[in-house]
Design a protein around this motif. Structure first.
Motif: not given
Ligand code: CU
Length: 137
Positions: A48-55
């Motif tokens: 899973v690729t995400a940014r800080p702040g993503d849930v």
């Protein structure tokens, strides 16, 4: 199946004219499941690729109990601290509680982490190679 929900960034006008911009966030669903035919346990998707702040929404589909445990190996102390702080009802270092009910969800907000790959596994099914990774951009 992967679901990504975008929340529109909102600009808030504050008294005094200051403006605060809240960054757009996404939520990412990761299913924790057992394949009924092969009997294999998996996080789906496994990456899973995400940014800080993503849930991140870990959803128990079947095969419970499951858990989400981040690999401590190679983690800088600050990243370890940030991940620990982001995990609700933590049961141990970098560990979610044991999630016992199919249908339950475990959510965490990706903390401020350096870009990179953070590996995790399911403790009850570690021997079955149930693992995944979070790629922070
Ligand atoms: Cu599991």
């Amino acid at each position: 199946m992967r679901r990504s929900v975008k929340t529109i960034g909102v600009a808030l006008a504050l008294a005094g004219g200051a403006t605060v911009t809240v960054e757009a966030q996404s939520s990412h669903e990761v299913r924790l499941e057992a394949d009924s035919k092969s009997g294999e346990y998996a996080f789906s998707p496994a990456t899973v690729t995400a940014r800080p702040g993503d849930v991140l929404v870990f959803k128990l589909v079947n095969g419970a109990p499951h858990s989400v445990v981040f690999e401590a190996k190679g983690l800088p102390a600050t990243a370890r601290q940030a991940l620990n702080a982001s995990m609700p009802r933590r049961s141990a270092d970098l560990s979610s509680p044991l999630l016992t009910e199919n249908g339950a969800e475990y959510r965490l907000t990706v903390p401020a982490l350096p870009a990179g790959t953070y590996r995790f596994f399911c403790l009850p099914h570690r021997a079955y190679d149930m693992r995944g990774e979070l790629r922070v951009r």
